[in-house]
Design an enzyme around this catalytic site. Structure first.
Site, PDB file in Angstrom:
ATOM      1  CD  GLU A 165      -4.269  -1.941  -6.942  1.00 39.28           C
ATOM      2  OE1 GLU A 165      -5.374  -2.143  -6.793  1.00 39.28           O
ATOM      3  OE2 GLU A 165      -4.201  -1.226  -6.994  1.00 39.28           O
ATOM      4  CE  LYS A 184      -4.072  -4.186  -3.939  1.00 38.84           C
ATOM      5  NZ  LYS A 184      -2.643  -3.396  -2.471  1.00 38.84           N
TER       6      LYS A 184
END
Length: 298
Positions: free
Chosen positions: A175, A212
Site C-alpha cells: 500500500e 492497495k
C-alpha cells in the site's frame, strides 16, 4: 488458503478495512459517537473499538455476498467474537477472508514521502498471524510529492518486506498511498506505476501480491497492474474522500475494487438502534459493492 486465494482473485465484492490503530482509533471512535472523555486509557479505548468492530462484523449487513475480505488491527486479531478469534469468526461464520495490518506507522516526512517505520518484530507477527489463520497482511506508506527517487524508495521498502511476508506463507497487500491532496498527484501515480511494474516483473511464479492504491487522477492509470499475473487483486483506498465521491471515482476504473475504511463506517453511530445500524451499514455495503463491480471485472 487456496480457496481463499481463489476467492480473492475471482469473486465479486470488496474488502472492508477495519484496521484503525493507535493514532487513528480516537478519531474512528469519535466518528462513531464515542467521545475521548468516555475512556481513560489505551486498554479501554481498544475495548470500545473492538465493540464497534464486533457490532459491524456480526451485523447481517456484513455479508460475504458483498464483502470478500476484512483487514484487522493486531489487537483485533487477538480478540474474540462470540468466543472465536476474530479471523476464525470471519472465515468460518461469515465466509470472509481475514487480513492483518502489520506496519508500525509512518516515519517522518522526508523528500516528499513517508516510509514505514521499521517493523522490528516482523517474524513474530507473521508467526502469530499464521497461528491465527490470517490470509494476508497490509502495510502503508505515503507519497506526497512526485519525487522519483523517494517513490522508488517507498516501493523498494514495500517489496522488501513483502517478500518476507510471502516467504512466511501469507499474501502481502502493498500500500503506497498517494495523498489525494498532493498538487502533483497525477505525476506521482505515473512514477509509482513504473516502479511497481519493475518489482512485479521480478517476482517468481509462486510469489503473489495485492496492491492497495489511491484512486488515480486519470481513470484506468493502473489497468495494466490489474491484469499482471503476479497481482491477486488491485484494491482502492478511500483516502479521505466521502463515500459518495470515492464510489463515483472508483466506478471509472476497470477491475479495481474498494478497500474502504472511513467511507464504510462514516454514518454508523453507537447510539443507533440495531435496526438503524444494520440498515445504515447495509446501505454503505451495497453502494461500495456496486462501485466495486460497476466495470468489467477480471
Amino acid at each position: 488458503m487456496n480457496n481463499q486465494l481463489e476467492k480473492m482473485k475471482t469473486k465479486k465484492g470488496f474488502i472492508a478495512a477495519l484496521d484503525q490503530s493507535g493514532g487513528s482509533t480516537p478519531k474512528a471512535l469519535l466518528h462513531y459517537g464515542v467521545a475521548e472523555n468516555t475512556y481513560t486509557n489505551e486498554e479501554e479505548m481498544f475495548d470500545l473499538v473492538h465493540q464497534m468492530r464486533t457490532r459491524i462484523i456480526t451485523s447481517p449487513a456484513f455479508d460475504s455476498e458483498y464483502i470478500l475480505g476484512a483487514i484487522l488491527f493486531e489487537q483485533t486479531m487477538d480478540s474474540k467474537i462470540e468466543g472465536m478469534y476474530t479471523a476464525d469468526y470471519l472465515a468460518e461464520k461469515k465466509g470472509i477472508v481475514p487480513f492483518l495490518k502489520i506496519d508500525k506507522g509512518l516515519a517522518e516526512l522526508t523528500n516528499g514521502v513517508q516510509l514505514m517505520k521499521p517493523i522490528t518484530d516482523l517474524d513474530e507477527i507473521l508467526r502469530r498471524a499464521k497461528e491465527r489463520h490470517i490470509f494476508g497482511t497490509k502495510m502503508r506508506s505515503v507519497i506526497k510529492e512526485a519525487n522519483p527517487e523517494s517513490i522508488k524508495a517507498v516501493v523498494d521498502q514495500q517489496f522488501e518486506v513483502g517478500k518476507q511476508i510471502i516467504a512466511a506463507g501469507l499474501v502481502p497487500i502493498i500500500e503506497p498511498e498517494v495523498d489525494i491532496n498532493s498538487p502533483d498527484k497525477e505525476q506521482s501515480e505515473a512514477i509509482l506505476k513504473r516502479e511497481l511494474l519493475k518489482h512485479l516483473h521480478n517476482l517468481k511464479e509462486d510469489e503473489n501480491v495485492m496492491l492497495k492504491l489511491s484512486i488515480p487522477t486519470v481513470a484506468n492509470t493502473y489497468k495494466e497492474l490489474t491484469t499482471h499475473s503476479r497481482v491477486v487483486r488491485v484494491v482502492a483506498l478511500s483516502g479521505g474522500y466521502s463515500r459518495e465521491e470515492a464510489n463515483q471515482k472508483l466506478k471509472e476504473n476497470d477491475n479495481i475494487i474498494a478497500s474502504f475504511s472511513r467511507a464504510l463506517s462514516e454514518e454508523l453511530n453507537v447510539n443507533q438502534s440495531e435496526e438503524e445500524f444494520n440498515n445504515t451499514l447495509k446501505e454503505a455495503v451495497t453502494s461500495i459493492y456496486e462501485a466495486s463491480t460497476a466495470k468489467t471485472g477480471r
